[in-house]
Design a protein around this motif. Structure first.
Motif, PDB file in Angstrom:
ATOM      1  N   VAL A  79      17.460 -16.919   9.692  1.00  0.00           N
ATOM      2  CA  VAL A  79      18.121 -17.974  10.318  1.00  0.00           C
ATOM      3  C   VAL A  79      17.227 -18.866  11.786  1.00  0.00           C
ATOM      4  O   VAL A  79      16.323 -18.383  12.503  1.00  0.00           O
ATOM      5  N   ASP A  80      17.991 -19.362  11.856  1.00  0.00           N
ATOM      6  CA  ASP A  80      17.104 -21.229  12.587  1.00  0.00           C
ATOM      7  C   ASP A  80      16.603 -20.248  14.283  1.00  0.00           C
ATOM      8  O   ASP A  80      18.222 -19.705  14.626  1.00  0.00           O
ATOM      9  N   ALA A  81      15.905 -20.779  14.907  1.00  0.00           N
ATOM     10  CA  ALA A  81      15.616 -20.180  16.321  1.00  0.00           C
ATOM     11  C   ALA A  81      16.744 -20.859  16.935  1.00  0.00           C
ATOM     12  O   ALA A  81      16.984 -19.431  18.449  1.00  0.00           O
ATOM     13  N   ARG A  82      17.507 -21.876  16.965  1.00  0.00           N
ATOM     14  CA  ARG A  82      18.431 -22.120  17.808  1.00  0.00           C
ATOM     15  C   ARG A  82      19.892 -20.883  17.306  1.00  0.00           C
ATOM     16  O   ARG A  82      20.615 -21.384  18.826  1.00  0.00           O
ATOM     17  N   PHE A  83      19.926 -21.120  16.557  1.00  0.00           N
ATOM     18  CA  PHE A  83      20.753 -20.091  16.578  1.00  0.00           C
ATOM     19  C   PHE A  83      20.968 -18.444  16.567  1.00  0.00           C
ATOM     20  O   PHE A  83      21.913 -17.441  16.518  1.00  0.00           O
ATOM     21  N   PHE A  84      19.981 -17.934  16.991  1.00  0.00           N
ATOM     22  CA  PHE A  84      19.360 -17.232  17.063  1.00  0.00           C
ATOM     23  C   PHE A  84      20.090 -15.872  18.185  1.00  0.00           C
ATOM     24  O   PHE A  84      20.023 -16.527  19.117  1.00  0.00           O
ATOM     25  N   GLN A  85      20.854 -15.296  18.308  1.00  0.00           N
ATOM     26  CA  GLN A  85      22.040 -14.515  19.209  1.00  0.00           C
ATOM     27  C   GLN A  85      22.052 -13.077  19.011  1.00  0.00           C
ATOM     28  O   GLN A  85      20.564 -12.490  18.629  1.00  0.00           O
ATOM     29  N   GLY A  86      21.883 -12.386  20.487  1.00  0.00           N
ATOM     30  CA  GLY A  86      21.332 -11.440  20.948  1.00  0.00           C
ATOM     31  C   GLY A  86      21.985 -10.161  20.062  1.00  0.00           C
ATOM     32  O   GLY A  86      20.636  -9.408  19.518  1.00  0.00           O
ATOM     33  N   LYS A  87      23.409 -10.176  19.282  1.00  0.00           N
ATOM     34  CA  LYS A  87      23.997  -9.384  18.397  1.00  0.00           C
ATOM     35  C   LYS A  87      23.804  -9.103  17.519  1.00  0.00           C
ATOM     36  O   LYS A  87      22.802  -8.582  16.398  1.00  0.00           O
ATOM     37  N   ASP A  88      22.728 -10.355  17.154  1.00  0.00           N
ATOM     38  CA  ASP A  88      21.983 -10.549  15.560  1.00  0.00           C
ATOM     39  C   ASP A  88      20.424  -9.541  15.834  1.00  0.00           C
ATOM     40  O   ASP A  88      20.133 -10.199  14.825  1.00  0.00           O
ATOM     41  N   SER A  89      20.180  -9.003  16.856  1.00  0.00           N
ATOM     42  CA  SER A  89      18.412  -8.918  16.926  1.00  0.00           C
ATOM     43  C   SER A  89      18.462  -7.794  16.740  1.00  0.00           C
ATOM     44  O   SER A  89      17.040  -6.720  16.861  1.00  0.00           O
ATOM     45  N   ILE A  90      19.734  -6.758  17.649  1.00  0.00           N
ATOM     46  CA  ILE A  90      19.299  -5.190  17.246  1.00  0.00           C
ATOM     47  C   ILE A  90      18.795  -4.569  16.270  1.00  0.00           C
ATOM     48  O   ILE A  90      17.734  -3.585  16.552  1.00  0.00           O
ATOM     49  N   LEU A  91      18.976  -4.914  15.016  1.00  0.00           N
ATOM     50  CA  LEU A  91      18.149  -4.323  13.653  1.00  0.00           C
ATOM     51  C   LEU A  91      17.324  -5.111  12.905  1.00  0.00           C
ATOM     52  O   LEU A  91      17.345  -5.048  12.190  1.00  0.00           O
ATOM     53  N   SER A  92      16.991  -5.699  13.524  1.00  0.00           N
ATOM     54  CA  SER A  92      15.997  -6.701  12.620  1.00  0.00           C
ATOM     55  C   SER A  92      14.837  -6.531  12.659  1.00  0.00           C
ATOM     56  O   SER A  92      13.671  -6.810  11.742  1.00  0.00           O
ATOM     57  N   GLY A  93      14.050  -5.778  13.674  1.00  0.00           N
ATOM     58  CA  GLY A  93      12.787  -4.608  13.007  1.00  0.00           C
ATOM     59  C   GLY A  93      13.251  -4.148  12.035  1.00  0.00           C
ATOM     60  O   GLY A  93      12.095  -4.592  11.033  1.00  0.00           O
ATOM     61  N   PRO A  94      14.109  -3.025  11.620  1.00  0.00           N
ATOM     62  CA  PRO A  94      14.524  -2.325  10.766  1.00  0.00           C
ATOM     63  C   PRO A  94      14.847  -3.131   9.389  1.00  0.00           C
ATOM     64  O   PRO A  94      14.407  -3.520   8.242  1.00  0.00           O
ATOM     65  N   ALA A  95      15.189  -4.019   9.560  1.00  0.00           N
ATOM     66  CA  ALA A  95      15.559  -5.130   8.340  1.00  0.00           C
ATOM     67  C   ALA A  95      14.020  -5.252   7.959  1.00  0.00           C
ATOM     68  O   ALA A  95      14.522  -5.703   6.573  1.00  0.00           O
ATOM     69  N   GLY A  96      13.453  -6.207   8.759  1.00  0.00           N
ATOM     70  CA  GLY A  96      12.543  -6.639   8.581  1.00  0.00           C
ATOM     71  C   GLY A  96      11.757  -5.853   7.393  1.00  0.00           C
ATOM     72  O   GLY A  96      10.739  -6.518   6.654  1.00  0.00           O
ATOM     73  N   GLY A  97      10.984  -4.887   7.767  1.00  0.00           N
ATOM     74  CA  GLY A  97      10.505  -3.620   7.206  1.00  0.00           C
ATOM     75  C   GLY A  97      11.437  -3.340   5.925  1.00  0.00           C
ATOM     76  O   GLY A  97       9.841  -3.405   4.873  1.00  0.00           O
ATOM     77  N   ILE A  98      12.217  -3.119   5.566  1.00  0.00           N
ATOM     78  CA  ILE A  98      13.182  -3.026   4.547  1.00  0.00           C
ATOM     79  C   ILE A  98      12.331  -4.084   3.479  1.00  0.00           C
ATOM     80  O   ILE A  98      12.744  -4.353   2.106  1.00  0.00           O
ATOM     81  N   VAL A  99      13.291  -5.934   4.110  1.00  0.00           N
ATOM     82  CA  VAL A  99      12.961  -7.091   3.040  1.00  0.00           C
ATOM     83  C   VAL A  99      11.949  -6.808   3.002  1.00  0.00           C
ATOM     84  O   VAL A  99      11.438  -7.058   1.268  1.00  0.00           O
ATOM     85  N   GLY A 100      10.969  -7.183   3.846  1.00  0.00           N
ATOM     86  CA  GLY A 100       9.435  -6.695   3.067  1.00  0.00           C
ATOM     87  C   GLY A 100       8.762  -6.036   2.275  1.00  0.00           C
ATOM     88  O   GLY A 100       7.871  -6.208   1.665  1.00  0.00           O
TER      89      GLY A 100
END
Length: 128
Positions: A79-100
């Motif tokens: 998501v564009d940085a301007r629209f990134f919200q706290g609720k969307d960041s909680i599992l972004s690390g684990p999601a990044g590992g899987i996507v990677g």
């Protein structure tokens, strides 16, 4: 009944903004789910994390100048940085590992993999 709840939330949010609150999280915008507990929990998390996250994102964006900046969300999407919200960041690390892992395996020619993400992101995030 949902309309009345939304109307009340909108009215209270507007009052909060008028008296000077800069971060206002309302559940019908943050997590429009019918389950009250999930919706309430998500809204509390968003209210807590969004101001911290917004400062961080704004600082990174300022340091990068006009460079397009995107962040990974909990769902694995960007998501564009301007629209990134706290609720969307909680599992972004684990999601990044899987996507990677998926993208790396595709490049290596594998279409079936088993991935594992050790974590650590949550610990750092809680230290904020």
């Amino acid at each position: 009944m949902a309309t009345a709840t939304t109307a009340h939330e909108k009215a209270v949010a507007q009052l909060a903004r008028e008296i000077g609150f800069t971060q206002v999280s309302v559940s019908h915008e943050v997590s429009p789910l019918m389950k009250l507990v999930g919706r309430g929990d998500t809204t509390v998390v968003d209210a807590y994390l969004s101001p911290i996250l917004r400062r961080y994102v704004d600082n990174v964006a300022a340091d990068l100048g006009g460079t397009r900046l995107m962040f990974m969300q909990s769902n694995g999407g960007l998501v564009d940085a301007r629209f990134f919200q706290g609720k969307d960041s909680i599992l972004s690390g684990p999601a990044g590992g899987i996507v990677g892992a998926v993208e790396t395996s595709k490049q290596a020619g594998f279409d079936k993999i088993i991935g594992f993400d050790m974590g650590g992101t949550l610990d750092r995030r809680l230290a904020l």
